[in-house]
Design an enzyme around this catalytic site. Structure first.
Site: not given
Ligand code: ZN
Ligand code: ZN
Length: 312
Positions: A64, A68-69, A141, A215, A274
């Site tokens: 997604h 952070d990804h 999410h 997530d 995570h």
């Molecule tokens: Zn994340």
């Molecule tokens: Zn996320």
């Protein structure tokens, strides 16, 4: 593909924010000679160097579009280009992956030395590789988000040598043909008969399977059919049980919910990932998960590697 290695490198295990010990999410899977990245958080390149995985990346799957990804992709594609890559690279992801790749090319001033491609995936979309498939599934999410299942093709059953001899097949090249699934003819021209592979091969054996949720809140009730019986279930475990309310509010799971998912999906091993930067250790997460799941629970540190063996 029957003897392929299957290794999972945890290059980043942090949730949302990096810490001095943990990088944002990045999981590198090596299947035989293939290298796939699942998420590519900030700092992924240095983690690839530290893990000695190299930069041979065959595909990138993003869960997604939270930073952070994906922030690590910017530097990584520049390095691949700098290193002279000419093979195309595809970035797979949910809705907005095409916009993301367009931005990436714009930032790079269209100066990449290799074709960078994007493929949008949705719930149930799959990508075929040599001997295995990566299938996307929707998670919960709060924005378009996918989890991924890497599943190998079933392996042929075991060859029963005694049974083959009892069927009249002489040891030699005909054994190999039966093992490759071919029908063989034995006897003389006047009196011949066929021996089918099913007569001498055992039941097909399942391939290995890895499920990565990215997530998400707990979603196992929706993905029971496709995500069951994984060798590794890598699950969001951002919070411990004391902060279950925050998990629900921010569309994440607790370690206990990850354990419940592992039980419901009959996973063989649960991997917690995570972890929020508010926690210095993972002991509470592990005991929370174990309260709901009786199998092995692992909370990897960055750069840990898990090798997934065949089941028999
Ligand atoms: Zn994340
Ligand atoms: Zn996320």
């Amino acid at each position: 593909m029957s003897g392929e290695t299957l290794q999972v490198y945890f290059l980043g295990t942090a949730g949302a924010l990096p810490t001095t010990q943990r990088n944002p999410p990045c999981i590198l899977v090596r299947h035989g000679s293939d290298t796939l990245l699942f998420d590519c958080g900030e700092g992924a390149q240095q983690q690839m160097m530290r893990s000695r995985c190299g930069f041979t990346v065959d595909a990138i799957f993003i869960t997604h579009w939270h930073a952070d990804h994906f922030l690590g992709i910017f530097g990584l594609v520049q390095t691949l280009s700098f290193n002279g890559r000419t093979d195309p690279l595809t970035i797979y992801g949910p809705e907005w992956v095409c916009e993301f790749v367009t931005i990436l090319k714009t930032v790079a001033r269209f100066n990449l030395k290799f074709p960078l491609e994007s493929v949008e995936l949705a719930n149930g979309s799959w990508v075929r590789f040599d001997g295995y498939t990566v299938t996307a599934f929707s998670v919960n999410h709060g924005l378009p988000s996918l989890g991924y299942i890497l599943e190998e093709d079933p392996r042929p059953g075991r060859f029963n040598r005694e049974q083959a001899i009892a069927c009249g097949v002489p040891p030699g090249p005909l054994f190999g043909r039966l093992q490759r699934g071919e029908t063989v003819r034995i006897g003389t021209e006047d009196e011949s008969r066929d021996v089918q592979p099913e007569q001498v091969m055992g039941q097909a054996r399942p391939g290995r399977k890895i499920v990565y949720t990215g997530d998400t809140r707990a979603v196992h009730s929706r993905i029971m059919e496709i995500a069951h019986d994984a060798d590794l279930l890598i699950h969001d475990a951002t919070y411990d049980e004391s902060e279950a309310g925050r998990g629900a509010e921010f569309y994440h799971a607790t370690a206990r919910q990850a354990g419940e998912a592992a039980s419901a999906l009959r996973a063989r091993t649960l991997v917690l990932i995570h972890t929020s930067s508010r926690y210095t250790g993972a002991d509470a997460h592990i005991s929370d998960a174990k309260s709901a799941f009786s199998g092995p629970v692992i909370a990897p540190d960055d750069l840990d590697m898990i090798e997934v063996p065949f089941r028999d």
